[in-house]
Design a protein around this motif. Structure first.
Motif, PDB file in Angstrom:
ATOM      1  N   ARG A  12      44.585  79.664  18.692  1.00 58.16           N
ATOM      2  CA  ARG A  12      43.939  79.190  17.473  1.00 58.16           C
ATOM      3  C   ARG A  12      44.651  77.942  16.972  1.00 58.16           C
ATOM      4  N   TYR A  13      43.865  77.016  16.416  1.00 55.51           N
ATOM      5  CA  TYR A  13      44.406  75.732  15.963  1.00 55.51           C
ATOM      6  C   TYR A  13      44.049  75.531  14.496  1.00 55.51           C
ATOM      7  N   ASP A  14      45.023  75.020  13.734  1.00 58.11           N
ATOM      8  CA  ASP A  14      44.781  74.858  12.296  1.00 58.11           C
ATOM      9  C   ASP A  14      43.788  73.746  12.001  1.00 58.11           C
ATOM     10  N   GLN A  15      43.520  72.891  13.006  1.00 61.87           N
ATOM     11  CA  GLN A  15      42.449  71.901  12.919  1.00 61.87           C
ATOM     12  C   GLN A  15      41.891  71.704  14.326  1.00 61.87           C
ATOM     13  N   ASP A  70      38.391  75.063  17.705  1.00 62.78           N
ATOM     14  CA  ASP A  70      39.540  75.539  16.938  1.00 62.78           C
ATOM     15  C   ASP A  70      40.040  76.902  17.419  1.00 62.78           C
ATOM     16  N   GLU A  71      39.358  77.486  18.416  1.00 60.35           N
ATOM     17  CA  GLU A  71      39.815  78.749  18.982  1.00 60.35           C
ATOM     18  C   GLU A  71      39.316  78.886  20.413  1.00 60.35           C
ATOM     19  N   GLY A 253      46.383  69.539  16.345  1.00 59.68           N
ATOM     20  CA  GLY A 253      46.344  70.815  15.642  1.00 59.68           C
ATOM     21  C   GLY A 253      47.500  71.717  16.049  1.00 59.68           C
ATOM     22  N   GLU A 254      48.069  72.412  15.081  1.00 58.61           N
ATOM     23  CA  GLU A 254      49.153  73.344  15.363  1.00 58.61           C
ATOM     24  C   GLU A 254      48.576  74.624  15.960  1.00 58.61           C
ATOM     25  N   SER A 256      48.554  78.598  17.330  1.00 53.33           N
ATOM     26  CA  SER A 256      49.091  79.955  17.198  1.00 53.33           C
ATOM     27  C   SER A 256      48.519  80.790  18.333  1.00 53.33           C
TER      28      SER A 256
END
Length: 270
Positions: A12-15, A70-71, A253-254, A256
């Motif tokens: 998952r990416y924050d952007q 984003d995912e 994007g960061e 997770s």
């Protein structure tokens, strides 16, 4: 033993990112100890690219995901039959000379303490030595989850005296190298621990090349050799080299990560 495996890795990416390219080593090895049945790999909105078997005998697939996204979830599901070969890797086709696995990496390089641990052990022959090295590592590093990280070296884990299967494998590889024995890192799955406790995560162990026997697996984290509870995916110099998923993300994007692994024994057909 007939096992059903489901392995999901979600990124998952924050952007949103522009896309990503992945190299997947997620198809079990082909050898006498395991036979792959139905097996599938799926990547959310992914396009499958080239696939090949590398010199170490591992099946590699390339996947591309075009963004913005984003995912992304990588899902593996399949059936595999395993049998106990006492840790000996028989019938595994590979073309790499075992001597290349004498190479140290940043994660497996022995320091003075690892050399001392390795040199404190002797054996009647190569196989006996390998078993005793695995036992020494198992005793020196207690299995304690959460105290080390993916970048923790074998030397750091030994100094801490605690770690997880990755640390045990790295330390055993380092000790084997001290004795001039080729050794490598193996990634895979474990159905249950020796006491029958279900194992709900991916697993790792080491293989040491032992004379005419060839490659033999040693799981210092569980103080045993791999048996029919184990599923072998692939190998490498260390955890980074043998990683089941490697890739590059295009974007700022960061990221997770969330991983879910389920290994379930199926009823045998009568």
């Amino acid at each position: 033993m007939k096992l059903k495996i489901i392995h999901e890795t979600s990124y998952r990416y924050d952007q949103p990112v522009r896309g990503l390219v992945q190299s997947l080593r997620l198809t079990p090895s082909a050898h006498e100890g395991q036979r792959v049945g139905d097996w599938s790999i799926a990547v959310t909105d992914g396009e499958r690219g080239a696939a090949f078997r590398d010199g170490a005998g591992d099946w590699i697939e390339a996947w591309t995901v075009r963004g913005p996204v984003d995912e992304v979830t990588v899902t593996i599901s399949g059936l595999i039959e395993t049998r106990d070969t006492a840790g000996v890797l028989r019938g595994h086709r590979e073309t790499i000379n075992p001597l290349v696995y004498l190479r140290d990496t940043a994660l497996t390089k022995p320091d003075a303490a690892l050399r001392e641990l390795a040199q404190s052990v002797s054996g009647e022959d190569a196989l006996d030595l390998a078993h005793k090295l695995a036992a020494a590592v198992s005793e020196a590093i207690a299995y304690v989850p959460g105290v080390t990280e993916s970048v923790t070296t074998a030397a750091e884990a030994l100094a801490l005296g605690q770690g997880v299967c990755q640390d045990h494998a790295h330390a055993l590889i380092a000790c084997a190298h001290v004795h001039g024995m080729p050794a490598r890192y193996v990634s895979g799955y474990l159905h249950s621990n020796a006491d029958g406790t279900p194992h709900d995560a991916a697993h790792a162990w080491a293989e040491i090349h032992v004379g005419s026997l060839g490659w033999v697996g040693f799981d210092a984290a569980n103080a045993c050799c791999p048996d029919d509870r184990y599923v072998r995916l692939g190998s490498g110099y260390d955890a980074q080299d043998a990683a089941p998923v490697r890739g590059t993300t295009f974007g700022s994007g960061e990221e997770s990560l969330d991983v879910r692994v389920q290994v379930e024994e199926m009823e045998q057909e009568q």
